[in-house]
Write a protein that holds these residues in place. Structure first.
Motif, PDB file in Angstrom:
ATOM      1  N   ASP A  49       0.862  -1.182   0.000  1.00 46.80           N
ATOM      2  CA  ASP A  49       0.000   0.000   0.000  1.00 46.80           C
ATOM      3  C   ASP A  49       0.898   1.231   0.000  1.00 46.80           C
ATOM      4  O   ASP A  49       1.574   1.515   0.978  1.00 46.80           O
ATOM      5  CB  ASP A  49      -0.906   0.002   1.226  1.00 46.80           C
ATOM      6  N   ALA A  50       0.909   1.958  -1.103  1.00 44.71           N
ATOM      7  CA  ALA A  50       1.760   3.137  -1.255  1.00 44.71           C
ATOM      8  C   ALA A  50       0.932   4.415  -1.323  1.00 44.71           C
ATOM      9  O   ALA A  50       1.380   5.422  -1.873  1.00 44.71           O
ATOM     10  CB  ALA A  50       2.623   2.992  -2.501  1.00 44.71           C
ATOM     11  N   ALA A  51      -0.270   4.395  -0.754  1.00 49.21           N
ATOM     12  CA  ALA A  51      -1.144   5.568  -0.765  1.00 49.21           C
ATOM     13  C   ALA A  51      -0.424   6.764  -0.162  1.00 49.21           C
ATOM     14  O   ALA A  51       0.226   6.657   0.874  1.00 49.21           O
ATOM     15  CB  ALA A  51      -2.426   5.275   0.004  1.00 49.21           C
ATOM     16  N   GLY A  52      -0.507   7.890  -0.849  1.00 51.93           N
ATOM     17  CA  GLY A  52       0.126   9.115  -0.377  1.00 51.93           C
ATOM     18  C   GLY A  52       1.593   9.244  -0.737  1.00 51.93           C
ATOM     19  O   GLY A  52       2.234  10.237  -0.394  1.00 51.93           O
ATOM     20  N   LEU A  53       2.149   8.258  -1.438  1.00 55.55           N
ATOM     21  CA  LEU A  53       3.565   8.292  -1.822  1.00 55.55           C
ATOM     22  C   LEU A  53       3.708   8.535  -3.320  1.00 55.55           C
ATOM     23  O   LEU A  53       2.781   8.331  -4.091  1.00 55.55           O
ATOM     24  CB  LEU A  53       4.241   6.972  -1.448  1.00 55.55           C
ATOM     25  N   LEU A  54       4.899   8.973  -3.721  1.00 55.48           N
ATOM     26  CA  LEU A  54       5.223   9.140  -5.140  1.00 55.48           C
ATOM     27  C   LEU A  54       5.991   7.914  -5.613  1.00 55.48           C
ATOM     28  O   LEU A  54       6.848   7.400  -4.899  1.00 55.48           O
ATOM     29  CB  LEU A  54       6.090  10.376  -5.363  1.00 55.48           C
ATOM     30  N   LEU A  55       5.707   7.455  -6.814  1.00 56.10           N
ATOM     31  CA  LEU A  55       6.451   6.372  -7.441  1.00 56.10           C
ATOM     32  C   LEU A  55       6.987   6.913  -8.758  1.00 56.10           C
ATOM     33  O   LEU A  55       6.214   7.313  -9.632  1.00 56.10           O
ATOM     34  CB  LEU A  55       5.544   5.160  -7.680  1.00 56.10           C
ATOM     35  N   LEU A  56       8.295   6.953  -8.874  1.00 57.66           N
ATOM     36  CA  LEU A  56       8.944   7.559 -10.037  1.00 57.66           C
ATOM     37  C   LEU A  56       9.798   6.508 -10.743  1.00 57.66           C
ATOM     38  O   LEU A  56      11.014   6.466 -10.571  1.00 57.66           O
ATOM     39  CB  LEU A  56       9.820   8.742  -9.589  1.00 57.66           C
ATOM     40  N   PRO A  57       9.191   5.633 -11.544  1.00 56.88           N
ATOM     41  CA  PRO A  57       9.963   4.599 -12.230  1.00 56.88           C
ATOM     42  C   PRO A  57      11.061   5.201 -13.092  1.00 56.88           C
ATOM     43  O   PRO A  57      10.836   6.150 -13.833  1.00 56.88           O
ATOM     44  CB  PRO A  57       8.921   3.892 -13.104  1.00 56.88           C
ATOM     45  N   GLY A  58      12.240   4.667 -12.965  1.00 60.33           N
ATOM     46  CA  GLY A  58      13.363   5.113 -13.780  1.00 60.33           C
ATOM     47  C   GLY A  58      14.117   6.303 -13.231  1.00 60.33           C
ATOM     48  O   GLY A  58      15.157   6.668 -13.758  1.00 60.33           O
ATOM     49  N   VAL A  59      13.632   6.933 -12.172  1.00 58.15           N
ATOM     50  CA  VAL A  59      14.323   8.079 -11.583  1.00 58.15           C
ATOM     51  C   VAL A  59      15.258   7.564 -10.500  1.00 58.15           C
ATOM     52  O   VAL A  59      14.845   6.827  -9.606  1.00 58.15           O
ATOM     53  CB  VAL A  59      13.330   9.100 -10.982  1.00 58.15           C
ATOM     54  N   VAL A  60      16.518   7.920 -10.590  1.00 59.42           N
ATOM     55  CA  VAL A  60      17.505   7.529  -9.589  1.00 59.42           C
ATOM     56  C   VAL A  60      17.817   8.754  -8.744  1.00 59.42           C
ATOM     57  O   VAL A  60      18.274   9.771  -9.246  1.00 59.42           O
ATOM     58  CB  VAL A  60      18.793   6.992 -10.251  1.00 59.42           C
ATOM     59  N   ASP A  61      17.536   8.655  -7.457  1.00 59.29           N
ATOM     60  CA  ASP A  61      17.782   9.759  -6.524  1.00 59.29           C
ATOM     61  C   ASP A  61      19.184   9.600  -5.959  1.00 59.29           C
ATOM     62  O   ASP A  61      19.423   8.800  -5.067  1.00 59.29           O
ATOM     63  CB  ASP A  61      16.738   9.725  -5.407  1.00 59.29           C
ATOM     64  N   LEU A  62      20.135  10.357  -6.495  1.00 59.81           N
ATOM     65  CA  LEU A  62      21.523  10.227  -6.080  1.00 59.81           C
ATOM     66  C   LEU A  62      21.839  10.961  -4.783  1.00 59.81           C
ATOM     67  O   LEU A  62      22.814  10.638  -4.119  1.00 59.81           O
ATOM     68  CB  LEU A  62      22.451  10.742  -7.177  1.00 59.81           C
ATOM     69  N   HIS A  63      21.046  11.926  -4.405  1.00 60.87           N
ATOM     70  CA  HIS A  63      21.356  12.709  -3.217  1.00 60.87           C
ATOM     71  C   HIS A  63      20.280  12.568  -2.158  1.00 60.87           C
ATOM     72  O   HIS A  63      20.569  12.225  -1.022  1.00 60.87           O
ATOM     73  CB  HIS A  63      21.575  14.186  -3.592  1.00 60.87           C
ATOM     74  N   GLY A  64      19.050  12.880  -2.478  1.00 59.82           N
ATOM     75  CA  GLY A  64      17.932  12.611  -1.605  1.00 59.82           C
ATOM     76  C   GLY A  64      17.502  13.701  -0.659  1.00 59.82           C
ATOM     77  O   GLY A  64      16.426  13.608  -0.083  1.00 59.82           O
TER      78      GLY A  64
END
Length: 69
Positions: A49-64
């Motif tokens: 259950d990922a309600a309220g979250l962002l899902l960004l396929p293919g995006v690599v978060d190098l810093h965060g």
């Protein structure tokens, strides 16, 4: 990937997903064999259950730091 070489299926449900040419949409993403298998209705298997979250396929978060802001 923990899914590679297995037949495990995971459905990520309720997230706001970044879709090509459509921007964000609340939908399900199903993973099978370490890859995106379907976008839309959940595909069975284990569910997250990922309600309220962002899902960004293919995006690599190098810093965060504050990426979600």
């Amino acid at each position: 990937s923990p899914f590679q070489g297995s037949t495990m299926t995971l459905s990520i449900n309720g997230a706001r997903v970044l879709l090509p040419d459509h921007g964000f949409a609340e939908t399900a993403v199903t993973l099978a064999d370490g890859r995106i298998a379907a976008i839309g209705a959940g595909g069975g298997g284990k569910a997250l259950d990922a309600a309220g979250l962002l899902l960004l396929p293919g995006v690599v978060d190098l810093h965060g730091d504050a990426f979600e802001r």
